[in-house]
Design an enzyme around this catalytic site. Structure first.
Site, PDB file in Angstrom:
ATOM      1  N   GLY A 163      -3.914   5.169 -12.097  1.00  0.00           N
ATOM      2  CA  GLY A 163      -4.542   5.053 -10.793  1.00  0.00           C
ATOM      3  C   GLY A 163      -3.916   5.862  -9.671  1.00  0.00           C
ATOM      4  O   GLY A 163      -4.542   6.063  -8.627  1.00  0.00           O
TER       5      GLY A 163
ATOM      6  N   SER B  81       0.818  -1.221   0.000  1.00  0.00           N
ATOM      7  CA  SER B  81       0.000   0.000   0.000  1.00  0.00           C
ATOM      8  C   SER B  81       0.848   1.266   0.000  1.00  0.00           C
ATOM      9  O   SER B  81       1.840   1.374   0.717  1.00  0.00           O
ATOM     10  CB  SER B  81      -0.919   0.006   1.229  1.00  0.00           C
ATOM     11  N   LEU B  82       0.411   2.239  -0.793  1.00  0.00           N
ATOM     12  CA  LEU B  82       1.057   3.557  -0.815  1.00  0.00           C
ATOM     13  C   LEU B  82       0.486   4.499   0.237  1.00  0.00           C
ATOM     14  O   LEU B  82       1.004   5.595   0.426  1.00  0.00           O
ATOM     15  CB  LEU B  82       0.887   4.207  -2.194  1.00  0.00           C
TER      16      LEU B  82
ATOM     17  N   GLY C 145     -14.882  -4.778 -14.573  1.00  0.00           N
ATOM     18  CA  GLY C 145     -14.757  -5.275 -13.211  1.00  0.00           C
ATOM     19  C   GLY C 145     -16.054  -5.080 -12.439  1.00  0.00           C
ATOM     20  O   GLY C 145     -16.854  -4.201 -12.772  1.00  0.00           O
TER      21      GLY C 145
ATOM     22  N   LYS D  44     -13.803  -3.334   2.751  1.00  0.00           N
ATOM     23  CA  LYS D  44     -14.688  -2.184   2.562  1.00  0.00           C
ATOM     24  C   LYS D  44     -16.156  -2.503   2.817  1.00  0.00           C
ATOM     25  O   LYS D  44     -16.902  -1.666   3.337  1.00  0.00           O
ATOM     26  CB  LYS D  44     -14.512  -1.620   1.156  1.00  0.00           C
TER      27      LYS D  44
ATOM     28  N   THR E  37      -8.778  -1.255   2.670  1.00  0.00           N
ATOM     29  CA  THR E  37      -8.637  -1.748   1.310  1.00  0.00           C
ATOM     30  C   THR E  37      -9.171  -3.175   1.276  1.00  0.00           C
ATOM     31  O   THR E  37      -9.857  -3.625   2.196  1.00  0.00           O
ATOM     32  CB  THR E  37      -7.162  -1.644   0.848  1.00  0.00           C
TER      33      THR E  37
ATOM     34  N   GLY F  90     -16.162  -5.349  -8.660  1.00  0.00           N
ATOM     35  CA  GLY F  90     -15.929  -5.289  -7.230  1.00  0.00           C
ATOM     36  C   GLY F  90     -16.265  -3.947  -6.608  1.00  0.00           C
ATOM     37  O   GLY F  90     -17.019  -3.140  -7.170  1.00  0.00           O
TER      38      GLY F  90
ATOM     39  N   ASP G 200     -13.356   6.968  -2.170  1.00  0.00           N
ATOM     40  CA  ASP G 200     -12.971   6.483  -3.493  1.00  0.00           C
ATOM     41  C   ASP G 200     -13.718   7.228  -4.596  1.00  0.00           C
ATOM     42  O   ASP G 200     -13.142   7.550  -5.645  1.00  0.00           O
ATOM     43  CB  ASP G 200     -13.256   4.984  -3.624  1.00  0.00           C
TER      44      ASP G 200
END
Length: 279
Positions: free
Chosen positions: A239, A18-19, A128, A69, A65, A130, A105
């Site tokens: 992203g 993770s950043l 996607g 969630k 994350t 999710g 988000d």
């Protein structure tokens, strides 16, 4: 008098990549919050309730994350309307003795598209199904779009995201990877790294002249999808800006301050991504 210690962290599994710690710590340093600490904590879904129960009064908030969630919602005292609609909270703020959930988000996606100069699309395809795809649908609603195509590997498993779309008031057509037309004003890929590679040339070939692609992957970058779209002169957004802007909103929620240093956070994030790519 000693400085008040406050804590925050990102939880997930896996979480080592993770950043978020880099971004949040850069904000704390620029804001002069020397007593604030931000960590990354490995936490699977079955360990979330116990971990949260053990947090003391020094905790200001959590970033969540995969796969937490949606799992966190029953553990919260209040949840924002947006997080309820999207069906997931990526942010928990501890305030007034309670746990308050929110979703940043959606804000991150909208800010990213605005910053990149991507106009409000007349049509959109989301790859996607999710939690990030659900946030993408909410972001599209924020731009004024009332319908979208959702592309998933197995349409039979798209039920939760379809329920999100219904709550948002967004009409969704579900297609499989083998049966969709990427000819849209905006294609948003919420797929993990490498998962969109096989679709790259197909998406790039069908994207209109003024179309754009937003790929939520930030490393490794550029992705095969980004390279294919760029080769045809179309707009590509990665992203990292989304991660930056959602983190900036989290910092504001957790600290209660409005002077969040986005530029310093961006510089720290870009430097870390470059460092990892070179190592």
């Amino acid at each position: 008098m000693s400085e008040t210690i406050r804590r925050a962290a990102v939880l997930g599994s896996p979480v080592a990549h993770s950043l978020s710690p880099v971004l949040h710590r850069a904000a704390y340093a620029e804001m002069g919050l020397g007593g604030w600490r931000y960590d990354a904590i490995e936490c699977a879904e079955d360990g979330l309730a116990g971990l949260m129960a053990g947090l003391g009064p020094e905790w200001a908030g959590l970033s969540l994350t995969m796969p937490l969630k949606r799992a966190v919602l029953p553990l919260l005292d209040t949840v924002s309307d947006l997080a309820l609609a999207v069906g997931g909270a990526n942010t928990v703020v501890f305030r007034d003795g309670g746990r308050h959930g929110d979703n940043t988000d959606v804000y991150g996606i909208v800010e990213t598209l605005t910053e990149a100069g991507v106009p409000a699309p007349s049509s959109a395809v989301v790859l996607g199904g999710g939690a990030t795809a659900a946030s993408a649908l909410a972001a599209l609603r924020e731009t004024g779009l009332a319908e979208a195509t959702l592309v998933v590997r197995d349409p039979a498993r798209a039920g939760e995201t379809l329920r999100v779309a219904e709550r948002l008031g967004v009409a969704v057509t579900v297609r499989s990877f083998d049966d969709f037309d990427p000819a849209a004003g905006l294609v948003i890929s919420t797929l993990p790294s490498g998962a969109a590679d096989a679709l790259a040339e197909r998406v790039a070939a069908r994207l209109p002249d003024k179309g754009a692609v937003f790929d939520v992957v930030y490393a490794p970058w550029p992705t095969a999808l980004a390279r294919a779209v760029r080769a045809r002169g179309r707009t590509v957004v990665g992203g990292l800006p989304m991660l930056l802007h959602q983190a900036a909103r989290q910092v504001g929620l957790m600290t209660g301050r409005t002077d969040v240093p986005v530029a310093a956070m961006r510089a720290a994030g870009e430097a870390e991504v470059a460092r990892r790519a070179a190592s």
